[in-house]
Design an enzyme around this catalytic site. Structure first.
Site, mmCIF file in Angstrom:
data_model
loop_
_atom_site.group_PDB
_atom_site.id
_atom_site.type_symbol
_atom_site.label_atom_id
_atom_site.label_comp_id
_atom_site.label_asym_id
_atom_site.label_seq_id
_atom_site.Cartn_x
_atom_site.Cartn_y
_atom_site.Cartn_z
ATOM 1 N N SER A 81 23.944 14.944 -4.705
ATOM 2 C CA SER A 81 23.108 13.726 -5.446
ATOM 3 C C SER A 81 23.551 12.825 -4.841
ATOM 4 O O SER A 81 23.904 12.120 -4.432
ATOM 5 C CB SER A 81 23.440 14.148 -7.603
ATOM 6 O OG SER A 81 22.538 13.508 -8.242
ATOM 7 N N GLU A 108 12.799 19.061 -6.492
ATOM 8 C CA GLU A 108 14.083 18.839 -7.146
ATOM 9 C C GLU A 108 13.454 17.375 -8.307
ATOM 10 O O GLU A 108 14.086 16.985 -8.907
ATOM 11 C CB GLU A 108 14.472 16.518 -6.016
ATOM 12 C CG GLU A 108 15.034 17.768 -4.743
ATOM 13 C CD GLU A 108 16.620 17.774 -4.815
ATOM 14 O OE1 GLU A 108 17.042 17.714 -5.809
ATOM 15 O OE2 GLU A 108 17.243 17.835 -3.610
#
Length: 556
Positions: A202, A333
């Protein structure tokens, strides 16, 4: 004899309650000692200061690593060793002098060992490198050294004013300092300073990708793994840093736009008040992230060592580090983002752009035409709402994660000879911790962050690991550590039952779909890829105003 056996068993039980010292390590900073893991299989050195951060270095590169006399106890007893950040119920946690690293070393292996350095995620606002989420046990079975660390977050790590007092990217400069510390010191722990793999997830993946293209990190690592983030994502770069800083100042009760005025306000502010300002900004025509603090493009300032001074796309279009890479994302996601959406939050997008300000249009009408094309592709020209929330999830997955990873891969392949291994993580099991806390818990696929729990022994999941989950975890950690050792995640005679083929400039992008039964395959949605490729080829913004001069233009 019976009493003697009971005494031995009691002694062994009590020994597990008391930290047993790990071998002493001698650094230039001084001597330190860690502790042996509970099962005796590895050594842990927790909370080693790799640099300093305090009011004198606030918003700037960190100070040097401190020295000490005597023996430093790196056993995790230094209190709240997370960088200052918002906690639960708006309670501020952590400390400002937080730049500490954790080093985990297998006990019974030959030296020197490959080294893996992990950068944690958390939207550049939350998180730490601690064991609560990033327990090392799974990696320790694979004969590598694992290093995790903290870096400054939020306003302290990412205020970017384009002046010497606050040039920007202090958090990334912490990461660079950590890598320099590892390069200099890891041999003392039994690691190979010439075999270092940098990886992150991330915001940590975006950090990894930016560090990979920075001239200032040359020679600090040999391979990279980028999980669910890239340097060219539309959320990777703060394109209006001074304006965003003015929003923080306004939340503190000040009306200021000049970089020097803003610096004075921030440097004199109570650090808890500064960190407490929540992410959020006015809804604009472009579909930009609501996060206020992100990496930025730095001005060239005498005496300051920048991370990057140009947009990542421009840097990637030239020659960058030619090193092996793994790059990928999870198949769903967007679940992490859409679980919080409502009709009220989605409705404003229906009259605004469905693209971010990393694109440039000649007219507003042109931008609306592009957005209409996107709307027709993902939503059959229906308005965004909770009725088509799965379509919104797919849109977010592509826009923020999947498409940028493909585009960055192509840029790297155009310039470099080293392999790029692409993947999509699709497995849904008992350790998909993030997805299980969304409205999509029964859906197929993997949500943002789910991959972490098949790599790290998080205390958030203390229960027994199922056989299926264990097999996926073994596959994941085998491939990641093989890559760290050999530059190839599935070398001959490995324990992974599939050959992972790298992408190629001539043969195109190839993906390993990581699942209960992993398989190689083509890109997942060619039509979506072609749509976004055409848009970015025509409209990508190739320049950005530098922070010290942009306040005249960007607040309009």
């Amino acid at each position: 004899m019976r009493h003697r056996k009971k005494l031995v068993l009691l002694s062994m039980f009590l020994m597990n309650l008391i930290d047993q010292p790990a071998p002493e390590v001698v650094l230039e900073q001084g001597k330190l000692v860690g502790k042996i893991s509970t099962d005796g299989s590895f050594f842990e050195y927790i909370g080693i200061p790799y640099a300093t951060s305090d009011i004198t270095t606030r918003f700037k590169a960190p100070g040097p690593a401190p020295s000490w006399k005597g023996v430093y106890k790196a056993i995790g007893d230094k209190g709240m060793t997370v960088c200052i950040q918002p906690g639960l119920f708006n309670v501020i946690i952590g400390i400002e002098d937080c730049l500490m690293a954790n080093v985990y070393v297998p006990a019974m292996t030959s030296r020197p060992l490959p080294v893996m350095v992990f950068i944690h995620g958390g939207a550049f606002l939350f998180g730490s490198g601690g064991k609560f989420l990033y327990g090392p046990e799974f990696f320790m079975r694979k004969e590598v050294i694992l290093v995790t660390f903290n870096y400054r977050l939020g306003a302290l790590g990412f205020t970017c004013l384009g002046i010497k007092e606050a040039p920007g990217n202090a958090g990334l400069k912490d990461q660079r300092a950590a890598l320099r510390w590892v390069k200099k010191n890891i041999a003392a722990f039994g690691g190979d300073p010439d075999n270092i793999t940098l990886f992150g997830e991330s915001a940590g993946a975006t950090s990894t990708a930016i560090l990979n293209i920075s001239n200032s990190t040359e020679g600090l690592f040999n391979r990279v793994i980028i999980q669910s983030g890239t340097s060219i994502s539309n959320w990777a770069i703060n394109r209006n840093p001074v304006w965003r800083a003015s929003l923080v100042a306004k939340a503190l009760g000040f009306d200021a736009e000049d970089p020097y005025d803003l610096y004075k306000i921030f440097s004199e502010a109570n650090v808890n008040d500064l960190i407490s300002v929540p992410p959020g900004k006015p809804v604009e025509l472009f579909f930009d992230t609501e996060l206020l603090h992100l990496p930025c493009i730095e001005s060239i300032i005498p005496g300051e060592e920048p991370i990057i001074t140009d947009l990542p796309f421009n840097i990637l279009s030239k020659k960058v580090k030619d090193i092996p890479m793994i790059m990928g994302s999870n198949t769903k996601e967007g679940m992490f983002l859409t679980t919080f959406e409502t009709d009220e939050s989605l409705s404003p997008r229906n009259s605004r752009y469905l693209v971010a300000s990393d694109l440039r249009f000649k007219t507003e009408e042109e931008g609306m035409e592009v957005s209409q094309t996107i709307r027709e592709f993902y939503f059959d020209n229906e308005p965004l709402s909770t009725k088509n929330i799965k379509n919104v999830t797919k849109f977010y997955t592509h826009l923020f994660f999947e498409i940028p990873a493909m585009q960055e891969t192509e840029l790297l392949l155009n310039q470099n000879e080293s392999p790029v291994f692409n993947y999509l993580f699709n497995y849904s099991g008992g350790r998909n911790f993030v997805k299980q806390r969304t409205i999509f818990s029964n859906e197929e696929g993997a949500c943002h962050g789910d991959d972490l729990f098949y790599m790290f022994n998080s205390l958030l999941l203390p229960f027994r690991i199922t056989e299926k989950d264990w097999n996926v975890m073994e596959q994941f950690t085998n491939m990641w550590t093989n890559f760290a050792k050999y530059g190839d995640p599935t070398p001959k005679n490995s324990h992974v039952p599939i050959r992972w083929e790298p992408s190629s400039k001539t043969e195109g992008l190839k993906f390993l779909y990581i699942d209960e039964e992993s398989k190689m395959g083509p890109m997942p949605d060619k039509k979506a890829y072609d749509l976004w490729k055409g848009i970015y080829q025509k409209y990508r913004k190739l320049n950005v105003s530098l922070p010290s001069i942009e306040i005249n233009n960007e607040k309009k």
